[in-house]
Design an enzyme around this catalytic site. Structure first.
Site, PDB file in Angstrom:
ATOM      1  CD  GLU A 130      -3.261   0.415   2.099  1.00 50.78           C
ATOM      2  OE1 GLU A 130      -4.107  -0.464   1.860  1.00 50.78           O
ATOM      3  OE2 GLU A 130      -3.227   1.028   3.172  1.00 50.78           O
ATOM      4  CG  HIS A 174       5.850 -29.426  -0.251  1.00 53.49           C
ATOM      5  ND1 HIS A 174       6.315 -30.667  -0.595  1.00 53.49           N
ATOM      6  CD2 HIS A 174       6.680 -28.977   0.735  1.00 53.49           C
ATOM      7  CE1 HIS A 174       7.365 -30.972   0.157  1.00 53.49           C
ATOM      8  NE2 HIS A 174       7.601 -29.957   0.972  1.00 53.49           N
ATOM      9  CE  LYS A 198     -12.376   2.334   1.411  1.00 56.70           C
ATOM     10  NZ  LYS A 198     -11.697   3.285   2.278  1.00 56.70           N
TER      11      LYS A 198
HETATM   12  O1  PA5 Z   1      -3.140   1.746   5.950  1.00 51.74           O
HETATM   13  C1  PA5 Z   1      -4.235   2.241   5.798  1.00 51.74           C
HETATM   14  O2  PA5 Z   1      -4.417   3.466   5.882  1.00 51.74           O
HETATM   15  C2  PA5 Z   1      -5.445   1.397   5.513  1.00 51.74           C
HETATM   16  O3  PA5 Z   1      -5.119   0.068   5.319  1.00 51.74           O
HETATM   17  C3  PA5 Z   1      -6.446   1.488   6.650  1.00 51.74           C
HETATM   18  O4  PA5 Z   1      -5.844   1.046   7.821  1.00 51.74           O
HETATM   19  C4  PA5 Z   1      -7.701   0.679   6.359  1.00 51.74           C
HETATM   20  O5  PA5 Z   1      -8.253   1.039   5.125  1.00 51.74           O
HETATM   21  C5  PA5 Z   1      -8.737   0.882   7.457  1.00 51.74           C
HETATM   22  O6  PA5 Z   1      -9.088   2.223   7.557  1.00 51.74           O
HETATM   23  P1  PA5 Z   1      -9.822   2.794   8.832  1.00 51.74           P
HETATM   24  O7  PA5 Z   1      -8.935   2.637   9.990  1.00 51.74           O
HETATM   25  O8  PA5 Z   1     -10.067   4.242   8.496  1.00 51.74           O
HETATM   26  O9  PA5 Z   1     -11.091   2.036   8.996  1.00 51.74           O
END
Ligand code: PA5
Length: 454
Positions: free
Chosen positions: A294, A315, A429
């Protein structure tokens, strides 16, 4: 924690060529002049954690430990992976069975630690149904974790869990055993916590989800599971010092890791697999995958992150790793000393031919499997980076977490992206809300229906 890059199959010149970029990135992080500089709260987070803060978290953990046999953590992505990674790395591999046994053997249902379960990280109807069934009759509590406070997966699970907790335990007890970890002011999770009077913790504005494991997001569930959060933080604090700006490039593991993986990427190594030889580290791989995937997968750039459990996946994925497209490198997390000792027994008949291992530790076989695999992979053109943890304990895991975070910040900047945002996560989303007819998405609903009808 030790990092070994001697088998990275990249020349020292190519790694050193990135030294100045790495150092620039470190300074930019330190001075807050890099892209995403409003999300640098993680950088000196370990050293800013006070004993008083740890005590406050422990106090809340103790309330839930006393009142609950099970605690469900509702959260997704950075709001659950870190806690799950640490808890699974430290817990008994058969925690479930151990708890079940305690339940069967002792009608008063005494067990040392509450089970920590996770929800809000998927929308599987069966998962949620089966979870609510499992919780029936249990003394359970809930931690609602969402930085934005509006994440659908988490909000859906929390709505179900809150209702069930109130029905099963009564509103007053529910207020005691539901905790919110969210933004200081914004979002539905904050509004709900304030209205209901839940104990709540704040996720600092300047700490992104995937960098938040050392905030209450990770610390509270880990403390509830019975682990030593002070030692975890101590490990992270020590690593903060070992990776500080003034530490020479050659001695700074985060700088080295960031440089090597960027040098490999420039040589066409587009995939990094994190490999463990201890099943307990499975979720460390999942946490790492999110942290790097990410942070770096942007602007049509970035190493693809994957994780394997070895020797299990030798495996299944072993053939590809050894022999597939040569675009891969591996980072192995190895544990020097397992907690327990188990020796292979001798067998009179020796039908399986394994008597040559009699008297040896299982870990010796595991280590030889690791070494043999490393030699084979290196022979097959797969660069090998190796991280060794002395033991699987809170201190070493604290070091590992901060090491990966620091290296991730540096690595993303060297790559030339903003490591601290995640604009790509929004696309699904928008479509999902349009398809579900969420108020405010009318125009998108029309557009998406037209698209699907063609
Ligand atoms: O690293 C990030 O920002 C994301 O993976 C969030 O942690 C994830 O989308 C969850 O978001 P939130 O804490 O706003 O529910």
């Amino acid at each position: 924690m030790k990092l070994d890059i001697t088998q990275a199959l990249i020349s020292a010149e190519k790694v050193n060529a990135l030294k100045s970029k790495v150092e620039e990135a470190q300074v930019a992080l330190e001075q807050g002049t890099c892209p995403g500089n409003d999300f640098l709260g993680w950088l000196h987070l370990p050293s800013s954690i006070t004993p008083e803060f740890i005590a406050e978290i422990q106090q809340t953990a103790d309330v839930l430990r006393k009142e609950c046999d099970t605690v469900v953590v509702a959260g997704i992505g950075g709001s659950y992976l870190g806690a799950r990674a640490i808890i699974e790395a430290l817990a008994n591999s058969f925690q479930w069975l151990v708890s079940a046994q305690a339940e069967i053997q002792n009608s008063k249902f005494k067990k040392e630690n509450p089970d920590v379960l996770f929800a809000g990280n998927n929308i599987g109807e069966d998962y949620l149904y089966e979870l609510t069934e499992y919780l029936r009759g249990r003394k359970f509590g809930v931690i609602n974790i969402s930085k934005s406070g509006t994440t659908t997966e988490t909000a859906l699970a929390f709505r179900l869990l809150k209702k069930q907790c109130e029905e099963q335990r009564g509103k007053d007890v529910a207020r005691k055993v539901i905790v919110a970890i969210t933004d200081a002011k914004r979002g539905a999770a904050r509004t709900c916590a304030d209205k209901e009077g839940y104990k709540s913790f704040i996720i600092p504005d300047n700490v992104g989800g995937r960098f938040s494991v050392l905030t209450p997001v990770g610390l509270l569930p880990i403390a509830i599971a019975g682990f030593d959060i002070a030692a975890l933080v101590k490990g992270a604090q020590d690593m903060e010092r070992q990776t500080a700006v003034g530490v020479p490039f050659e001695e700074n593991p985060a700088a080295q890791y960031a440089a090597v993986r960027n040098a490999l990427y420039q040589e066409g190594k587009k995939i990094e697999i994190v490999a463990n030889y201890q099943p307990k580290l499975h979720y460390i791989g999942e946490w790492w995958k999110q942290l790097y995937g990410e942070s770096e997968g942007k602007d049509h750039k970035g190493i693809f992150t994957a994780a394997v459990d070895l020797t299990t996946d030798l495996h299944s994925m072993g053939q590809w790793i050894q022999d597939g497209e040569r675009s891969i490198f591996e980072t192995v997390i190895s544990v020097a000393r397992p907690e327990h000792t188990l020796l292979f027994p001798s067998d009179e008949e020796n039908l399986d031919g394994l008597n040559f291992l009699a008297g040896k530790r299982v870990d010796e076989v595991n280590k030889m499997a690791e070494l043999g695999t490393k030699l084979a992979h290196v022979d097959g053109g797969v660069p090998n980076l190796r991280i060794e943890l002395e033991r699987l304990d809170e201190y070493n895991l604290g070091q590992l977490i901060y090491f990966f975070e620091k290296a991730c910040g540096i690595s993303g900047l060297v790559l030339g992206v903003n490591p601290f945002n995640q604009p790509g996560v929004e696309a699904y989303k928008k479509n999902m809300f349009a398809l579900l007819g969420k108020p405010g998405y009318e125009a998108e609903t029309v557009a998406i229906k037209q698209r699907l009808n063609h």
